[in-house]
Design an enzyme around this catalytic site. Structure first.
Site, PDB file in Angstrom:
ATOM      1  NE  ARG A  27      -3.708   0.440   2.124  1.00 22.64           N
ATOM      2  CZ  ARG A  27      -4.528   0.952   3.031  1.00 22.64           C
ATOM      3  NH1 ARG A  27      -4.794   0.283   4.128  1.00 22.64           N
ATOM      4  NH2 ARG A  27      -5.095   2.129   2.852  1.00 22.64           N
ATOM      5  CB  THR A  70       1.080   9.055  11.833  1.00 20.15           C
ATOM      6  OG1 THR A  70       2.393   8.981  12.383  1.00 20.15           O
ATOM      7  CG2 THR A  70       1.107   9.869  10.561  1.00 20.15           C
ATOM      8  CG  HIS A  82      -2.649   0.931   8.491  1.00 14.75           C
ATOM      9  ND1 HIS A  82      -2.569  -0.373   8.065  1.00 14.75           N
ATOM     10  CD2 HIS A  82      -3.958   1.217   8.556  1.00 14.75           C
ATOM     11  CE1 HIS A  82      -3.783  -0.858   7.885  1.00 14.75           C
ATOM     12  NE2 HIS A  82      -4.646   0.081   8.186  1.00 14.75           N
ATOM     13  CE  LYS A 117       3.648  12.489  18.511  1.00 16.41           C
ATOM     14  NZ  LYS A 117       3.557  11.094  18.916  1.00 16.41           N
ATOM     15  N   PRO A 118       5.269  10.698  14.745  1.00 20.56           N
ATOM     16  CG  PRO A 118       6.958   9.123  14.369  1.00 20.56           C
ATOM     17  CD  PRO A 118       6.735  10.573  14.686  1.00 20.56           C
ATOM     18  CB  SER A 158      -8.281   8.472  19.310  1.00 20.08           C
ATOM     19  OG  SER A 158      -7.595   9.479  20.028  1.00 20.08           O
ATOM     20  CD  GLU A 183      -9.172  11.658   7.001  1.00 17.60           C
ATOM     21  OE1 GLU A 183     -10.119  10.953   7.404  1.00 17.60           O
ATOM     22  OE2 GLU A 183      -9.227  12.298   5.953  1.00 17.60           O
ATOM     23  NE  ARG A 194      -8.179  -2.410   7.010  1.00 19.04           N
ATOM     24  CZ  ARG A 194      -8.980  -3.007   6.135  1.00 19.04           C
ATOM     25  NH1 ARG A 194      -9.661  -4.091   6.489  1.00 19.04           N
ATOM     26  NH2 ARG A 194      -9.115  -2.532   4.932  1.00 19.04           N
ATOM     27  CB  CYS A 195      -9.856   4.344  10.810  1.00 21.74           C
ATOM     28  SG  CYS A 195      -9.264   4.415   9.122  1.00 21.74           S
ATOM     29  CD  GLU A 212     -12.055   3.582  16.538  1.00 20.79           C
ATOM     30  OE1 GLU A 212     -11.606   4.430  17.340  1.00 20.79           O
ATOM     31  OE2 GLU A 212     -11.713   3.517  15.348  1.00 20.79           O
ATOM     32  NE  ARG A 242      -7.748   5.013   1.233  1.00 22.99           N
ATOM     33  CZ  ARG A 242      -7.058   5.805   2.076  1.00 22.99           C
ATOM     34  NH1 ARG A 242      -6.825   5.413   3.324  1.00 22.99           N
ATOM     35  NH2 ARG A 242      -6.619   6.972   1.698  1.00 22.99           N
TER      36      ARG A 242
END
Ligand code: NAP
Length: 492
Positions: free
Chosen positions: A120, A167, A171, A193-194, A247, A266, A299-300, A394, A455
């Site tokens: 991906r 992020t 993923h 900023k992961p 989140s 997101e 996964r979202c 969720e 997607r």
């Protein structure tokens, strides 16, 4: 950190061909590795072995990263940007197995999922490279109304001066690629900023981009205390855009802290797969299982609710339980494992607790439900009340709650009943029904006879309601986000 411990763990890891040696990484300020006493240990969620360490940044590193990005350097032509992204794509193909092993080791995702994720990210780089070559201007002739003039209006898109990209863990590579590749495609410098839970993949990807020729001012990667790194950067007026995936609570906090600037959010999801009476049952079973369990259900757009017409519920359940048994969970580094761990033991304990609460409310477990450390079994659960936590909020794991509906009105109302609005999958062969769902579901995406997560990496993607502000990502839309439009007009 104890040096001897590292050596011992290094040796034990070299004995397992599926494990990489311990990675000792550092944050980067515009290509320079930082020095720091503050070390983060990254451990495998599966067996707690040391996967790596990261030297963490502080407030002064954040300031240096801003200054380096704004000072800039070699301006990149479209061809330069294409070449860097395309070279990164080629390097990722060459280093696929190494990246997959890092993703799997630090996140607990099954190695087969990690390999898929590298594919991906490859597509993200490829589409961003392709898009970077396209002209993005528009032309408006002005002599087209009685008020018109003999002029033309032209548009150009200019890069923003600095983006902050934040992020999530789920993923570790692809979320990072989805922020950085579109920014490179338009020439916008990024501070990344992961997630602290999966920092190694992000740092290795940063190094890959430098290796591909990315000028160092274009990218810094910082991890450190939220009050020294993330929040001050979100607030800083020199940061022109915050692009956040994560989140709902953190996204909402960022939207209040950021103040006057572009913010892309997101956020979480609670996606349904809705199986109508006319559905092909085998297709429904396959898609419900893939949607619920792939990526350990983290996964979202994972299937978080299976909504099924009451007349076909029993037939579906029998086949779905049988199918779910094939999603074996275990050691993420074993190529035979289908479902790895969730991100950590605390998350698995939370999942166990929402299952137990649903049972107290009358739900029944048909498969799974057990947890060992961070490993949560794929869990099929039926007769789940509509107000159960696991369907209202969720639940980020391999849970498959089944709820039945009476008719299409009921299915649409049930689907729209949560605070989220990310995506959905509808299983039907009836075109009229499909069109009704497309029109009436309050979500960002409706996929007919597909999982909610379907997607391609360049198509518009993003949610509404608590799932996001309706501003889409995906390579093409994200490129627009990282630019502003300038118009100019001329006599013509
Ligand atoms: P999270 O807890 O919200 O964290 C996401 C990122 O935000 C991490 O890098 C985290 O850093 C950082 N962060 C935490 N507090 C912050 C603050 N006050 N200011 C700025 N940054 C802050 O999310 P997660 O648990 O990693 O990821 C799972 C969530 O992401 C799920 O809800 C999932 O649905 C959502 N998600 C959405 C999409 C989408 O496209 N809609 C895609 C993937 C995932 P630390 O690691 O240092 O805490």
């Amino acid at each position: 950190m104890n040096e001897d411990a590292t050596v011992v763990e290094n040796k034990s890891q070299q004995n397992n061909p599926n494990h990489l040696p311990v990675i000792n990484a550092r944050c980067y300020v515009a290509g320079k590795k930082i020095a720091s006493e503050n070390i983060l240990e990254v451990r495998s969620p599966y067996d707690q072995r040391l996967v790596g360490t990261v030297a963490l940044a502080n407030a002064s590193h954040a300031e240096q990263a801003i200054e380096a990005a704004l000072k800039g350097g070699q301006k990149l032509t479209r061809y330069d940007r294409f070449s860097i992204l395309d070279k990164a794509r080629q390097l990722l193909i060459e280093r696929r197995d190494e990246f997959a092993k890092i993703i799997s080791a630090e996140s607990g995702l099954a190695i087969r999922e990690a390999i898929y994720e590298t594919g991906r990210a490859h597509d993200v780089l490829m589409f961003a490279a392709m898009e970077s070559l396209k002209d993005d201007g528009q032309i408006f002739s002005c002599d087209i109304s009685p008020q018109g003039k003999a002029r033309k209006i032209f548009t150009t898109r200019d890069p923003l001066s600095l983006a902050l990209c934040i992020t999530p863990f789920n993923h570790p590579l692809n979320q990072v690629a989805h922020k950085i590749a579109p920014a490179i495609a338009v020439g916008t410098p990024v501070i990344l900023k992961p997630s602290e839970k999966t920092p190694l993949t992000a740092i290795k990807f940063t190094e890959l981009l430098y290796d591909a020729g990315l000028p160092h001012y274009m990218l810094s990667v910082l991890l450190g205390p939220t009050n020294e790194i993330a929040e001050p950067l979100v607030k800083d007026p020199r940061v022109e855009i915050v692009s956040f995936t994560g989140s709902v609570p953190v996204g909402k906090r960022i939207s209040t802290v950021a103040g006057y600037k572009k913010v892309i959010l997101e956020l979480g999801g609670n996606d349904p797969i809705i199986i109508l009476e006319d559905a092909d049952i085998d297709t429904a079973v396959h898609l419900a299982a893939e949607g619920s369990y792939r990526n350990s259900g983290q996964r979202c757009t994972a299937v978080k609710r299976i909504l099924i017409h009451e007349n076909i519920k029993d037939t579906f359940i029998e086949k779905f339980v049988a199918k779910s048994k094939t999603y074996t969970c275990g050691d993420p580094s074993d190529p035979a494992t289908v479902v790895g761990t969730v991100i950590d033991e605390a998350s698995a304990i939370y999942l166990e607790s929402v299952v137990n609460r649903a049972i107290e409310q009358g739900a029944k477990i048909l498969l799974g439900g057990k947890r060992t450390g961070a490993l949560m079994e794929p869990t099929v659960i039926t007769d789940v009340p509509r107000n159960a936590d696991m369907v209202v909020h969720e639940s980020f794991g391999p849970l498959a709650p089944i709820l039945s509906f009476k008719n299409i009105d009921d299915a649409i109302a049930l689907s729209n009943s949560t605070a989220y609005g990310l995506s959905s999958g509808i299983i039907t062969n009836n075109m009229q029904h499909a069109i009704r769902f497309i029109k009436e579901l309050k979500v960002g995406t409706v996929n007919i006879n597909e999982v909610p997560g379907y997607r391609i990496e360049s198509s518009p993607f993003g949610g509404i309601k608590d799932s996001g502000l309706g501003v889409k990502e995906g390579v093409i839309e994200a490129m627009k986000c990282f630019t502003f439009v300038k118009t100019f007009s001329m006599p013509w």
